[in-house]
Design an enzyme around this catalytic site. Structure first.
Site, short mmCIF file in Angstrom:
data_model
loop_
_atom_site.label_atom_id
_atom_site.label_comp_id
_atom_site.label_asym_id
_atom_site.label_seq_id
_atom_site.Cartn_x
_atom_site.Cartn_y
_atom_site.Cartn_z
N GLU A 91 0.58 3.91 1.87
CA GLU A 91 0.89 4.37 3.23
C GLU A 91 2.11 3.65 3.77
O GLU A 91 3.02 4.27 4.32
CB GLU A 91 -0.31 4.11 4.16
CG GLU A 91 -1.57 4.89 3.82
CD GLU A 91 -2.45 4.18 2.79
OE1 GLU A 91 -1.94 3.35 2.00
OE2 GLU A 91 -3.66 4.46 2.76
N CYS A 114 -6.08 1.00 4.98
CA CYS A 114 -6.49 -0.36 5.33
C CYS A 114 -6.00 -0.72 6.73
O CYS A 114 -5.20 0.02 7.34
CB CYS A 114 -5.97 -1.36 4.30
SG CYS A 114 -4.23 -1.78 4.53
N CYS A 145 0.83 -1.21 0.00
CA CYS A 145 0.00 0.00 0.00
C CYS A 145 0.87 1.25 0.00
O CYS A 145 2.03 1.24 0.43
CB CYS A 145 -0.88 0.03 1.24
SG CYS A 145 -2.16 -1.22 1.28
N1 THU Z 1 -4.32 0.39 -1.19
C1 THU Z 1 -3.47 1.29 -0.65
O1 THU Z 1 -2.46 1.69 -1.26
N2 THU Z 1 -3.74 1.75 0.60
C2 THU Z 1 -4.80 1.34 1.36
O2 THU Z 1 -4.85 1.66 2.54
C3 THU Z 1 -5.87 0.58 0.72
C4 THU Z 1 -5.49 -0.14 -0.52
C5 THU Z 1 -4.03 -0.12 -2.53
C6 THU Z 1 -3.57 -1.54 -2.55
C7 THU Z 1 -3.92 -1.97 -3.95
O3 THU Z 1 -2.85 -1.59 -4.81
C8 THU Z 1 -5.14 -1.10 -4.30
O4 THU Z 1 -5.15 -0.06 -3.37
C9 THU Z 1 -6.45 -1.86 -4.26
O5 THU Z 1 -6.59 -2.53 -3.05
#
Ligand code: THU
Length: 158
Positions: free
Chosen positions: A65, A101, A63
């Site tokens: 973050e 997340c 992710c």
């Molecule tokens: N994703 C993030 O980068 N941060 C989050 O907190 C939620 C999800 C990304 C992971 C993946 O590449 C895409 O969003 C779909 O889940």
């Protein structure tokens, strides 16, 4: 969690959101087509951004973050005031801001312990006309952390 307008953001929060916005183009998202960028900011205005990075082995996604957090760690910076997050769908509307997340919340909690500060998380939609703000303790109440393990992280607090 509160909704605020862009004008209500501090100068630092605006700078972090702009840096995140500029980083969105570096998201590697061939699978989800969901671009996420996040930018940590320090009290003295240092900005460290990350973007999500996907993989053909789907479970390996990093992710935005967490990518910002590990980047900051490698730079030896561990004291922050907050993070700005912005999201953008490649081919679908992203009119709503997106909250981090669960895994990212846990990593942000650790950073809040290192920072001795309840990190402020600013979440924006693509147009920056819908912005949510919450502290990490609001996003992850009753968090598990170093104190539960009786661990002193003091020597990492730089
Ligand atoms: N994703 C993030 O980068 N941060 C989050 O907190 C939620 C999800 C990304 C992971 C993946 O590449 C895409 O969003 C779909 O889940």
């Amino acid at each position: 969690m509160v909704f605020i307008s862009y004008n209500q953001l501090s100068k630092l929060e605006k700078a972090a959101l702009t840096e995140a916005e500029n980083t969105l183009k570096n998201a590697y998202v061939p699978y989800s087509h969901f671009n996420v960028a996040a930018c940590l900011y320090t009290a003295d205005g240092q900005l460290i951004a990350g973007a999500n990075c996907e993989n053909a082995s789907y479970g390996l996604v990093t992710c935005a973050e967490r990518s910002a957090i590990v980047r900051a760690n490698a730079m030896g910076i561990r004291k922050f005031m907050g993070m700005a997050i912005i999201t953008k769908g490649d081919s679908f509307d992203t009119t709503e801001p997106t909250a981090p997340c669960g895994s990212c919340r846990q990593m942000l909690f650790e950073l809040s312990q290192l920072s001795n500060y309840d990190l402020k998380i600013t979440m924006s939609n693509t147009k920056k006309d819908k912005i949510m703000v919450a502290s990490i303790s609001e996003l992850l109440p009753y968090a598990f952390g170093p104190k539960d393990l009786n661990i002193d992280i003091n020597r990492y607090q730089n």
